[in-house]
Scaffold this active site. Structure first.
Site, mmCIF file in Angstrom:
data_model
loop_
_atom_site.group_PDB
_atom_site.id
_atom_site.type_symbol
_atom_site.label_atom_id
_atom_site.label_comp_id
_atom_site.label_asym_id
_atom_site.label_seq_id
_atom_site.Cartn_x
_atom_site.Cartn_y
_atom_site.Cartn_z
ATOM 1 N N ASN A 127 0.847 -1.192 0.000
ATOM 2 C CA ASN A 127 0.000 0.000 0.000
ATOM 3 C C ASN A 127 0.887 1.249 0.000
ATOM 4 O O ASN A 127 1.590 1.539 0.972
ATOM 5 C CB ASN A 127 -0.899 -0.062 1.250
ATOM 6 N N ALA A 128 0.843 1.990 -1.136
ATOM 7 C CA ALA A 128 1.751 3.133 -1.312
ATOM 8 C C ALA A 128 1.516 4.200 -0.248
ATOM 9 O O ALA A 128 2.469 4.829 0.223
ATOM 10 C CB ALA A 128 1.564 3.722 -2.701
ATOM 11 N N ASP A 166 -1.535 -4.086 11.306
ATOM 12 C CA ASP A 166 -2.944 -4.293 11.013
ATOM 13 C C ASP A 166 -3.709 -3.215 11.750
ATOM 14 O O ASP A 166 -3.402 -2.902 12.897
ATOM 15 C CB ASP A 166 -3.401 -5.688 11.430
ATOM 16 N N ASP A 218 -10.632 7.391 5.930
ATOM 17 C CA ASP A 218 -10.167 8.745 6.281
ATOM 18 C C ASP A 218 -11.215 9.852 6.094
ATOM 19 O O ASP A 218 -11.326 10.726 6.956
ATOM 20 C CB ASP A 218 -8.902 9.113 5.485
ATOM 21 N N LYS A 257 -1.616 14.283 9.335
ATOM 22 C CA LYS A 257 -2.233 13.015 9.744
ATOM 23 C C LYS A 257 -1.226 12.178 10.541
ATOM 24 O O LYS A 257 -1.538 11.680 11.622
ATOM 25 C CB LYS A 257 -2.728 12.236 8.509
#
Ligand code: IMP
Length: 192
Positions: A9-10, A68, A151, A171
């Site tokens: 996941n980039a 996770d 998000d 974030k």
């Protein structure tokens, strides 16, 4: 120091590289030649993070870590939690997941929730766990274009913008994964 992060996941890679900085060479699964899906069938975030890290370690023998994350909503008894990715369907359908969450919370006043991340590290064959939590509230509709996953629906506590309305740096400074990964980075710094 080279360390494998069990993701492709980039967004997650960017987030973690920003937090950890240049002291470590964070390598994705693809970059170390692992292309298959890694099973995530455990009933807890910690169990899934550990089983992913163990899988990578068994395949590569390299130091590695896995995360996770779950969105735990108070009014839903902690759901979707460990099932956050497969909440609406067996696939990984973010739009369907967000729709289902809004549906389940429709008419509910208590919107309190938290993101929780478990990070499992295997370093020189030893296993370690780190946790990061951010409390907040679920919006009644999506706001913002940034970030990923849930998000646009999550207002971190004390803020009037969702994670999707923040820059990556903003974030990271307060997020579940930012907190868990800072603990990981501090631990690694002490080891080198
Ligand atoms: P996983 O940790 O990649 O398995 O993520 C589980 C679920 O939580 C997926 O649906 C992700 O899209 C979502 N998720 C994980 N991290 C975040 C985040 O930082 N923001 C929003 N959603 C997230």
């Amino acid at each position: 120091m080279k360390i494998v992060f069990a993701t492709n996941n980039a967004h997650k890679l960017d987030e973690v590289r920003q937090v950890v900085g240049n002291s470590f060479d964070i390598v994705s699964l693809r970059e170390c030649g692992i292309t298959e899906d890694i099973p995530e069938n455990e009933p807890t975030l910690e169990g899934n993070a550990l089983s992913k890290a163990r899988y990578i370690y068994a395949r590569t023998g390299l130091d590695c870590f896995a995360d996770d994350t779950g969105l735990e909503v108070d009014a839903l008894g902690g759901e979707p939690g460990v099932r956050s990715a497969r909440y609406a369907t067996d696939g990984h359908d973010d739009e369907a997941n967000k729709r289902l969450l809004l549906e389940r919370l429709s008419g509910t006043e208590n919107r309190a929730a938290q993101f929780r991340t478990a990070v499992a590290l295997i370093l020189d064959g030893e296993e370690y766990l780190f946790e990061g939590i951010v409390r907040g509230a679920i919006a009644t509709e999506q706001h913002g274009e940034g970030g990923f996953g849930y998000d646009p629906l999550f207002y971190p506590e004390g803020g009037d913008r969702t994670f999707a309305q923040m820059s990556g740096e903003e974030k990271n400074a307060i997020s579940h994964r930012g907190r868990a990964v800072r603990k990981l980075a501090e631990f690694l710094q002490e080891k080198i």
